[in-house]
Enzyme design. Structure first.
Site, PDB file in Angstrom:
ATOM      1  N   TYR A  47      14.430  -2.066  -2.131  1.00  0.00           N
ATOM      2  CA  TYR A  47      13.578  -2.254  -3.304  1.00  0.00           C
ATOM      3  C   TYR A  47      12.297  -1.428  -3.321  1.00  0.00           C
ATOM      4  O   TYR A  47      11.945  -0.862  -4.351  1.00  0.00           O
ATOM      5  CB  TYR A  47      13.208  -3.733  -3.463  1.00  0.00           C
ATOM      6  CG  TYR A  47      12.290  -4.004  -4.606  1.00  0.00           C
ATOM      7  CD1 TYR A  47      12.765  -4.034  -5.911  1.00  0.00           C
ATOM      8  CD2 TYR A  47      10.925  -4.212  -4.404  1.00  0.00           C
ATOM      9  CE1 TYR A  47      11.921  -4.263  -6.977  1.00  0.00           C
ATOM     10  CE2 TYR A  47      10.074  -4.433  -5.479  1.00  0.00           C
ATOM     11  CZ  TYR A  47      10.564  -4.461  -6.755  1.00  0.00           C
ATOM     12  OH  TYR A  47       9.727  -4.682  -7.811  1.00  0.00           O
TER      13      TYR A  47
ATOM     14  N   CYS B 118       6.983 -11.827   5.308  1.00  0.00           N
ATOM     15  CA  CYS B 118       6.695 -10.573   6.007  1.00  0.00           C
ATOM     16  C   CYS B 118       5.241 -10.597   6.472  1.00  0.00           C
ATOM     17  O   CYS B 118       4.364 -11.055   5.738  1.00  0.00           O
ATOM     18  CB  CYS B 118       6.917  -9.391   5.075  1.00  0.00           C
ATOM     19  SG  CYS B 118       6.504  -7.803   5.824  1.00  0.00           S
TER      20      CYS B 118
ATOM     21  N   CYS C 121       0.801  -1.212   0.000  1.00  0.00           N
ATOM     22  CA  CYS C 121       0.000   0.000   0.000  1.00  0.00           C
ATOM     23  C   CYS C 121       0.836   1.266   0.000  1.00  0.00           C
ATOM     24  O   CYS C 121       1.981   1.285   0.434  1.00  0.00           O
ATOM     25  CB  CYS C 121      -0.883   0.079   1.245  1.00  0.00           C
ATOM     26  SG  CYS C 121      -2.019  -1.256   1.417  1.00  0.00           S
TER      27      CYS C 121
ATOM     28  N   CYS D  21      13.571  -3.312  11.084  1.00  0.00           N
ATOM     29  CA  CYS D  21      12.931  -4.600  10.887  1.00  0.00           C
ATOM     30  C   CYS D  21      13.613  -5.237   9.689  1.00  0.00           C
ATOM     31  O   CYS D  21      13.578  -4.693   8.578  1.00  0.00           O
ATOM     32  CB  CYS D  21      11.428  -4.450  10.626  1.00  0.00           C
ATOM     33  SG  CYS D  21      10.667  -6.079  10.297  1.00  0.00           S
TER      34      CYS D  21
ATOM     35  N   CYS E 131      11.364  -0.650   8.376  1.00  0.00           N
ATOM     36  CA  CYS E 131      11.622  -1.725   7.406  1.00  0.00           C
ATOM     37  C   CYS E 131      12.861  -1.404   6.577  1.00  0.00           C
ATOM     38  O   CYS E 131      12.926  -0.365   5.905  1.00  0.00           O
ATOM     39  CB  CYS E 131      10.404  -1.864   6.487  1.00  0.00           C
ATOM     40  SG  CYS E 131      10.686  -2.876   5.022  1.00  0.00           S
TER      41      CYS E 131
ATOM     42  N   ASN F 198      -1.566   1.839   5.503  1.00  0.00           N
ATOM     43  CA  ASN F 198      -0.435   1.100   4.931  1.00  0.00           C
ATOM     44  C   ASN F 198       0.164   0.264   6.052  1.00  0.00           C
ATOM     45  O   ASN F 198       0.552   0.818   7.090  1.00  0.00           O
ATOM     46  CB  ASN F 198       0.600   2.078   4.360  1.00  0.00           C
ATOM     47  CG  ASN F 198       1.851   1.395   3.790  1.00  0.00           C
ATOM     48  OD1 ASN F 198       2.882   2.032   3.629  1.00  0.00           O
ATOM     49  ND2 ASN F 198       1.782   0.103   3.484  1.00  0.00           N
ATOM     50  N   GLY F 199       0.213  -1.043   5.819  1.00  0.00           N
ATOM     51  CA  GLY F 199       0.757  -1.927   6.846  1.00  0.00           C
ATOM     52  C   GLY F 199      -0.102  -3.166   6.966  1.00  0.00           C
ATOM     53  O   GLY F 199      -0.865  -3.488   6.062  1.00  0.00           O
TER      54      GLY F 199
ATOM     55  N   GLY G 189       1.344   0.008  -4.990  1.00  0.00           N
ATOM     56  CA  GLY G 189       0.078  -0.719  -5.042  1.00  0.00           C
ATOM     57  C   GLY G 189      -0.593  -0.419  -6.355  1.00  0.00           C
ATOM     58  O   GLY G 189      -0.927   0.724  -6.636  1.00  0.00           O
TER      59      GLY G 189
ATOM     60  N   SER H 192      15.283  -2.027 -11.119  1.00  0.00           N
ATOM     61  CA  SER H 192      15.586  -1.854  -9.695  1.00  0.00           C
ATOM     62  C   SER H 192      17.038  -2.157  -9.364  1.00  0.00           C
ATOM     63  O   SER H 192      17.568  -1.680  -8.363  1.00  0.00           O
ATOM     64  CB  SER H 192      14.653  -2.730  -8.860  1.00  0.00           C
ATOM     65  OG  SER H 192      14.614  -4.036  -9.388  1.00  0.00           O
TER      66      SER H 192
END
Lengths: 491, 491, 491, 491
Positions: free
Chosen positions: B258, B398, B16, B454, B252, B117-118, B42, B299
């Site tokens: 990425y 994740c 998201c 994380c 994170c 988001n999460g 997203g 990427s």
């Protein structure tokens, strides 16, 4: 409409790509893949015609190949072991389905389908004469003229009728035709638009505008179709004909600069390596001190790499293109228009802040995008912004299948390089010279008497007559040709 | 559906992105722009809710922001000076419109909209309890739990109800909420997912997952919302609250590798420069002799540039990505499937033929794409193919808002680095070490006792309990953590 | 597709309706209304072409007039004070948009549009010859032959070219053509299909297949276009031509039985009153004792009323048609197919239970619907079911613009009346005699030597040669013609 | 949108129809058929929910049943042997899919689906209270109140919770509910809206708003569900409950006049025969000399037949309705609006010219259509136009599930019969008396103290309190009730 325009609006646009396969399983599916690899040559419509031994099957659609020609039910209907396809960037005349190729007609000698990359410069004149004699046109496409010339030709076989037709035609054409006896491909005598040939195995043949379309289907590249060559693929195998008087070829030089994909081989040389060579020539011809060389993505990237290597200046990604975005965003609301909105590109601000940068782009058409990019880099804090262009100034319209704005809208037709530099607000602006461009393509220099390429968009030197052009535009004295350095410093 | 997937299927996917504006003209149009810049977070659905002082207006759509939220009639209906939006990558549960955010409810204290988001890791447990007490859920989204907790909270004000709700919630959340009194934004106590704050002028506020969304609307970046911080924007201006017990943050680390765009600033550092630094560390940790460094586009490009510079090996575009193609091509026809078809990437054959190359990619998930790319380079004639990866082996799922395959499908959960090298058929394979990755982000090393990020996907070290997980997965001994060089040579 | 078929599948279908207006404001909007009133003559596609003094504008669509031609944006594009339209029931050849009329071509003498009701019975032969000479056909429509004959005619003016073309054509045609000088309408020498003329005010003209299309726009009915008459409406007013040799006319008698709307005036008489007269003749010719006369809705209603009055038996609604339903319901699920499902009709069970009923329908084609209706009435408890048909047995195909099944599928071509009665399981079955039908239309009887109508579907007596028919079907001895009473009792 | 409105806009509209089947193969396909037969009760949206023993499946769509629920892929997804469906005419609140029924919720006791015909007159009050306690509503439908009352009820079983909920509810409801244990159907204590019960075989059950929905699936009619009855169909068979205090029933009398199909049996009597009886009473109450009795099609036809028989005046089709047209034609172009355009009806001019006619229609709502029809008959040349109406003047709004205009828009709420006659420009106008209407339904007369029907739209005499009505409308003195003859002559 959902059509994607990954090109900047401010680029020249190739009008078409063609692809054909003879004697393979899944001919239509393979054609869809080939067209997908040629999508950059035409994004507004696509079509495929197949022949199953008895009947021709056609599907045409507005929009991309993906989303239209990757559906089982569409491909399933396009039966047969021979197929030809076309992607189209429609010019004026609108995106009517009627103009989408392959065009098809039932002639007395059987079905006839044609896919055409290029533009016929006496189409209007021929059309008037055909209508006078009772032909009824279905489309506004110049290509339909060829079909009516074939239909009304006095010759007996389709091959002779096609030769008869093409002898009346002037301009650029790479054609893939289908009859119930096989495939006929042909390139105009000057070889203006590209066309290559490959195979999967012995006994089958693949024809395409660029080699990337061979790569995507895993085919082997054999050679380019020669200028003026007509190749017939049938159950008798392949036969090559040269029905036109021989003349020196003039392939389009802009294919190397921008149109073709970098991973294609065009006229025998790697597009990527030519573009890198252009960058190197540019670094020699118009050097400048700076911290970074930054490509205007994506088409400027190979030339920027060549420039950076030759100039020994770090190559950095100072502009991030929104690759994640498939669709053009149409900016809503007047209220947000005043914001300096960057929908496709964003400056990599932490990188460029306080730095002297060289931007490398492939060409300048109207100049509006260049101006926005220079402004964006300044807003991001760049100390100096130098623009280098991987082609000479684009000063003339193309009449051979490339969509160019009217001449007066081309920045280079109105302004000197100095004025262009002011217009885009760069600290300096430099274009590669025409001889430099020829050098990068492997020539020693441009042969002024008999140029090795069609470079009319830079020089106004058109290789054919332009019958339909109402008032024949007098090609300008090539003002830039002898300039030693095509460059301007902003003071 | 025509939804574009520019990502390889074999990548982790951010679920998201969120965006909100308070007190601006054309709030919805601006939100559409912001979401467009966050499209990479997203791509399956998007939604915007606005508030015009009296009423909330919502529009949700499957598909991209462009094509849905750039239409005057849509934006015109989303009246008001406050708006919040959401882009969504849907996980299991399908792409039903019901799950598209912002979610909205009419509560007794007025309207309440939320974009999240999460991922809430005790959502199932909370949901069961709420249903037992008579709540009726509209969606399968974990986010709806928050709304029902707010609706049934015993507190009086929406702010108190929201705090009450979030105290029951475990996991990752960056939230943008709207009430008829203003905007409430909040980041979970660990700050797992990002959230930044900016402004256009004094008196208005903009919140977004990444700074690129500020750039696109021309806004000024102020700061990150702090982990555990709750900010209220209302006619009283901005107030900041810290309702949760303080604890060390764990943002994170994969955002740097990425997820985030290279032109974003995440947790205070340039994503592009961290990625270049990763490349440089990788070149130090796992060097190899070669002719070219080649990025796996797009990427892998910044890390490849960093690698090439540090290793002093030329950086070349050996893989051309089909940027011109907005839509995924669904390969039709079984007959063509056996062809080694390259729909998104093509080898730049004239360049790589006979050369020893180093490929740089960001991560390996299932390994299927890496295998195909190595094969493609070999078919194009590469003499040696060395793969370098800009992250440690991805060995764990994740549970904080990133779509990862089940653990057994992660190549690194099943194989040693040597086995992975065999699997992808590379001549050598090397991953950056976990400490190397921390160094590239500016830390001295990973704090084993209390990691600064994380990094559960690499280490299995989850920073929260995972209540809903049926059988609590025992975090493995981090098998790779202490290896000096994470590398394998193929013999 | 959502196209509505309010007709039973088991009816003959008129293939087309045409409408044209000359010299009015809002010509296209008026044409849309006119076509709407003619919708029963063709439901699969519609088209309108207008002329604005400079350009022709065309819109064609699959489906109904409503939903396609009632949109401002469509009508807005069809500018001009002259327009012609067409509704089409497509026969074999499919519902391709290419076949939807008006057809249009750019000829050397200017634009030419044509809308055609009827069928050309030597179209295939003409088409082959035209293709041999180089004409390229766009459609599979017989009408396109006319356009190519006009395009390739040696005459100078469009009027002379059209006459030249029509002299080569055999069959049925009511044409409305447009040129940039005005409107040309024409009816074939036998006047097989109808065409009427009206006006709103002096100086404008309206042409239509039926008078109901005049009613809907509030126009005044002037007269029928005469068989073989060609009328030109231009700025010089109206001129009438008779370019063909004079011969006795043969208008289609089935227009009275079924095709035309009951509120139309066809060939000078009210369709409704002719149908009531048919009912009265039927009651005389084939009486039976019963409790109720029940129409098979809706086309059988006027004849049923006539029957009931003449027989002095109460007229009752024993079958309720689902008028509320605009769309055909496609029965899903094999599991429910065995149910005797009545999607369009339902028996009015409380009424018919225990009663002797006479059902009156317009015609029997395949007989399948009649069988179902009889069964439905028996299931509802009817004591006796007598079927009376308002036309003679339909035993031959039509080649003049009506869609009839192949001859062998016509119940009357295979069976005697007695066998038909058995087939539909009625207690008795009776058809009006051919002379009775002529009497109901106002004639004394059928003139055997020179019939006053085309009645080929009943008699096999075709008024023109049928060149394209591969094996010329030998018109049967008219087996029913001299039977006094066409009737059978089931024993 | 293509939604069809075969109703005149100037009619009252039933808001809903419901259908449910228990324990049959192809439950969803059968439900689709049933809803198709009930299409006249709601044309804007439809929905079906099925239960396959484990899961509930729902599909909802705007538009007709045909075109949405006759597709294999839709029906195929609606698995199971139990299904319920709903057709909806949406009132204010818009045609959002969220409001389309069946509504469904996952409760702690399992899934719960509900389809509702009627209207809850204290829904707003209940909704406010539920929201105050934390319930979140998904729709603006009054029906959702029932679901939340069930969800939050303190009782244990779904049956007890539903009874608990309905005891709080006031108004009209015929409900079909599904749980994972079976089907629960219920009719409000007054039995305002209809609900019948049938079966295909032993062991299965079918419930529907009207008997025509039983006919279409070939089911046998058993009986009406009784007012206040709750029936549970489960694997234990059928059980009947009467949870509410007994009171005299008040079924809606307008179902006989207009809503129900003429081939339905409502409250035990044939709708067709009641309508014919109404016509006969009307002929007695308000006779007039004339040449023809002409129905306003189609709803006026049975009453017109009854009138004609009783008055011994010929019944003729003087108005032809465009049955062939499935879609509403939206009149384009201002220029043609001034024409007296008749899109749905056309006068049968040759018939009515010079004749004195009696038009019979079912009701007058706003009067606008009646005016147009009278005008149309005069323009067609009718000598006298007398209007007779098969119901008393409609002077009050309905709050029980029928869409009526606001009271001030009802012609009868503003005008006397004489004024109405002037308004519609008829030569005379007559309504059946309220007692006459009761007589036609088989009663001796209206029981003033305790009317046998709900006739509030004629009398203002509402059978329940109307809690949500902001200002409780004081039911007028029934001004017409005692008039002997409801009639006016125009002078």
């Amino acid at each position: 409409m959902l059509t994607t325009h990954p090109f900047d609006d401010d680029k020249l646009k190739e009008e078409c790509g063609v692809f054909g396969v003879y004697n393979v399983d899944d001919a239509a599916a393979m054609t869809a893949l080939g067209l997908h690899a040629l999508q950059h040559r035409g994004q507004e419509a696509a079509g495929i015609t197949s022949f199953d031994g008895n009947e021709f099957h056609t599907h045409r659609a507005l929009g991309h190949v993906a989303g239209n020609f990757d559906q089982e039910e569409v491909i399933g209907r396009l039966k047969g072991r021979m197929a030809a396809g076309h992607v189209r960037y429609s010019t004026s005349g609108g995106t009517s389905l009627r103009n989408v190729q392959p065009l098809y007609a039932d002639l007395s000698v059987g079905g006839f389908a044609v896919a055409h990359n290029g533009n016929i410069s006496n189409a209007e004149k021929l059309r008037k004469e055909l209508v006078r004699r009772g032909s009824i046109f279905q489309s506004t496409s110049d290509t339909e003229v060829i079909i009516h010339l074939v239909a009304t030709s006095g010759f007996r076989t389709l091959l002779d009728r096609l030769i008869d037709a093409l002898k009346q035609v002037e301009g650029a054409y790479s054609l893939i035709c289908m009859t119930n006896e096989g495939m006929i491909v042909c390139r105009d005598p000057l070889g203006i638009r590209p066309l290559v040939m490959g195979k999967l195995d012995d006994g089958n043949y693949i024809f395409a505008s660029e080699t990337v379309a061979l790569d995507i289907v895993g085919a082997e590249y054999i050679r380019s179709v020669e200028p003026g060559e007509m190749i017939v693929a049938s159950h008798n195998g392949l036969t090559s004909h040269h029905p036109f008087p021989k003349q020196p070829s003039r392939p389009c030089i802009f294919e190397h600069v921008y149109f073709s994909r970098p991973d294609s081989i065009v006229n025998g040389s790697s597009v990527y390596s030519v573009r890198k060579a252009i960058g190197a020539v540019l670094a020699e011809e118009i050097p400048v001190e700076a911290d970074y060389v930054i490509p205007v993505p994506d088409s400027g990237t190979p030339a920027a790499l060549g420039y950076a290597e030759a100039a020994n200046i770090p190559f950095e990604l100072g502009i991030i293109r929104s690759h994640y975005v498939g669709r053009t965003f149409i900016q809503p609301g007047d209220g947000v228009r005043h914001l300096g909105v960057k929908l496709k590109h964003n400056a990599n601000k932490p990188l460029v802040e306080g730095k002297r940068i060289i931007l490398v782009d492939d060409s300048i058409v109207r100049g509006t995008t260049s101006l926005k990019i220079v402004q964006m880099m300044r807003e991001a804090g760049a100390a100096e912004v130098h623009m280098r262009i991987a082609s000479p100034p684009t000063s003339h319209s193309c009449f051979y299948g490339v969509d160019t704005p009217e001449r007066e809208k081309l920045l280079a037709s109105r302004f000197t390089v100095e004025e262009m530099c002011d217009f885009i607000q760069a600290d300096s602006l430099g274009f590669i010279s025409i001889d430099g461009l020829y050098r990068a393509t492997g020539e020693k220099e441009r042969n002024q008497a008999q140029p090795q390429h069609c470079d009319a968009c830079f020089t106004g030197c058109y290789p054919t007559t332009l019958t339909d052009l109402d008032e024949v535009e007098q090609p300008n004295q090539l003002k830039l040709l002898n300039e030693q350095v095509v460059r301007s410093e902003r003071t």
